[in-house]
Design an enzyme around this catalytic site. Structure first.
Site, PDB file in Angstrom:
ATOM      1  N   LYS A 117       0.856  -1.182   0.000  1.00  0.00           N
ATOM      2  CA  LYS A 117       0.000   0.000   0.000  1.00  0.00           C
ATOM      3  C   LYS A 117       0.889   1.229   0.000  1.00  0.00           C
ATOM      4  O   LYS A 117       2.027   1.183   0.477  1.00  0.00           O
ATOM      5  CB  LYS A 117      -0.910   0.023   1.232  1.00  0.00           C
ATOM      6  CG  LYS A 117      -2.207   0.779   1.024  1.00  0.00           C
ATOM      7  CD  LYS A 117      -3.191  -0.007   0.168  1.00  0.00           C
ATOM      8  CE  LYS A 117      -4.532   0.702   0.053  1.00  0.00           C
ATOM      9  NZ  LYS A 117      -5.520  -0.117  -0.679  1.00  0.00           N
ATOM     10  N   ASP A 149      -6.972   4.270  -5.209  1.00  0.00           N
ATOM     11  CA  ASP A 149      -7.561   4.173  -3.880  1.00  0.00           C
ATOM     12  C   ASP A 149      -8.268   5.500  -3.633  1.00  0.00           C
ATOM     13  O   ASP A 149      -8.516   6.263  -4.586  1.00  0.00           O
ATOM     14  CB  ASP A 149      -6.478   3.909  -2.820  1.00  0.00           C
ATOM     15  CG  ASP A 149      -7.040   3.411  -1.490  1.00  0.00           C
ATOM     16  OD1 ASP A 149      -7.175   2.187  -1.336  1.00  0.00           O
ATOM     17  OD2 ASP A 149      -7.352   4.234  -0.614  1.00  0.00           O
TER      18      ASP A 149
END
Length: 456
Positions: free
Chosen positions: A111, A151
């Site tokens: 991430k 995202d």
């Protein structure tokens, strides 16, 4: 040595550790794997200097947490939001590792992102930020190393700018990012994938546990939080199937349907168009097409605003359901809670849900299981890029449905074996999907690490 507090990561680690207790008691050798797996393989942190429209330099923090590559290249999104910090990205990368394992595809977990806020910025400012961000990030990623995706705050526009800069710097066209445009390497169903996947997962839960609340029935009442990509396509799919959507929300408040019809597809599309322009739900509540049909509640989430709900689908961000709100969902008669967001429920809320499940109440699915559809179609995009082809909408949707069913089956099987409660033997009580998702994902990653010599 006292480590700095990382509350979001510590919460995710605690949840996993608690879910593994029955399994670890029977298989104590895996305790060493848990000790090792919780530490990221690599964390990259860097500054991002960019020029605003006034010609002034601005600076943000950039991150990439490369958590675990046991099952494949690091895979996970890039979040652009003022709240981004190392704790949040570690929690997301940690969760992503096990989510990707449950997808059945060859993907590790990672991430990244920045505390840059795209809201209120011009396209030119966002482009200059993305160019600077990718100039550093490109040293650490690649189609066989680390494949970031979108995202919160990172949509098609940002992916385009990031991909363009990577291509210029590396002089190569590779599938290094997912969420690309359909005409240059993207996949059909990718924008819809997380929302659609949540519903495909929920359909299996309903069929097993409460078929009277089928999403094909107008009488089935569904509460959804959020109003971004995930929430929008979750709502679209519920409406398409025939269920009634009662709510959407944003960081400022909730928009609750006040008529039996609930939301229509046209309502959701109007909100999608508004959000694309950076608007807030408070501004649309007074528009002619919404007046008399919706009530806006400033500063509140949907969970305490509705007297009757059958299915609750958190689709905004982490910790968006508190213990008190979970109790309200129990009182509202909710039978299914499935997260479209990552770690959408607090530890207190999860405790309420699991206690309710043992009493024949709410059946809860954690995000690492129910929202795996987004990263699954990202993995399918990677496969299409490697083969230099593009599957049809129908082909991708069929593969997504299969992935969600397999994920559900895996979680049911592991939950049946490793749930920490006596009620698992009762036919009226379903197994813990929380335990199932955590144990199944952990075993898959840990076993791969063992064969690689990472623990023994």
């Amino acid at each position: 040595m006292v480590l700095p507090s990382e509350p979001e990561f510590e919460q995710a680690l605690y949840e996993l550790t608690q879910s593994l207790q029955v399994f670890l008691k029977a298989n104590p050798e895996y305790k060493k794997a848990l000790e090792i797996i919780q530490i990221p393989e690599r964390i990259v942190q860097f500054r991002v200097v960019w020029e605003d429209d006034q010609g002034q330099p601005q600076v943000n923090r950039g991150f990439r947490v490369q958590y675990n590559s046991a099952l494949g290249p690091y895979k996970g999104g890039l979040r652009l939001h003022p709240s981004v910090n190392l704790s949040i990205l570690k929690f997301l990368g940690f969760e992503q590792t096990f989510k990707n394992a449950l997808s059945g595809l060859a993907m590790g977990g990672g991430k990244g992102g920045s505390d840059f806020d795209p809201k209120g910025k011009s396209d030119s400012e966002i482009r200059r930020f993305c160019v600077s961000f990718m100039t550093e990030l490109q040293r650490h990623i690649g189609q066989d190393t680390d494949v970031p995706a979108g995202d919160i705050g990172t949509g098609g526009r940002e992916i385009g700018f990031l991909f363009g800069q990577y291509k210029k710097l590396r002089n190569e066209w590779t599938g290094v990012l997912t969420g690309k445009g359909l005409t240059w390497g993207g996949s059909f169903i990718r924008p819809e994938a997380t929302g659609f996947g949540v519903i495909y997962f929920v359909e299996h839960m309903i069929a097993k546990y409460c078929p009277e609340y089928s999403l094909n029935k107008k009488s089935t009442l569904v509460a959804i939080s959020g109003s971004g990509n995930v929430a929008q396509y979750t709502a679209f799919k519920v409406i398409e199937l025939g269920g009634t959507v009662l709510s959407l929300s944003d960081s400022r408040g909730s928009l609750i349907a006040t008529t039996p019809e609930g939301y229509t597809s046209e309502d959701v599309q109007a909100i999608a168009d508004l959000k694309l322009k950076g608007g807030a739900l408070s501004t649309i509540a007074s528009s002619p097409s919404f007046q008399g049909r919706f009530a806006y509640h400033a500063g509140k989430r949907p969970w305490t605003l509705l007297p009757k709900i059958h299915v609750a689908l958190p689709g905004a961000t982490q910790n968006e359901v508190s213990g008190e709100e979970a109790e309200a969902l129990v009182k509202a008669g909710v039978k299914i809670v499935a997260e479209g967001s990552n770690m959408g429920s607090t530890l207190e809320a999860v405790e309420v849900f699991e206690k309710s499940r043992k009493q024949g109440g709410i059946w809860y699915a954690p995000g690492k299981a129910s929202n795996v559809g987004g990263v699954a179609v990202s993995g399918l995009e990677m496969a299409q890029n490697s083969q230099r082809l593009q599957w049809t909408t129908e082909e991708v949707d069929a593969k997504l449905k299969d992935i969600m069913k397999n994920c559900y089956d895996i979680c049911i099987d592991a939950g049946s074996k490793w749930s920490d409660d006596d009620a698992k033997t009762e036919a009226s009580v379903p197994p813990s999907l929380l335990a199932g998702a955590n144990v199944a994902g952990f075993i898959k990653v840990a076993d791969a690490m063992k064969t690689h010599g990472d623990w023994w």
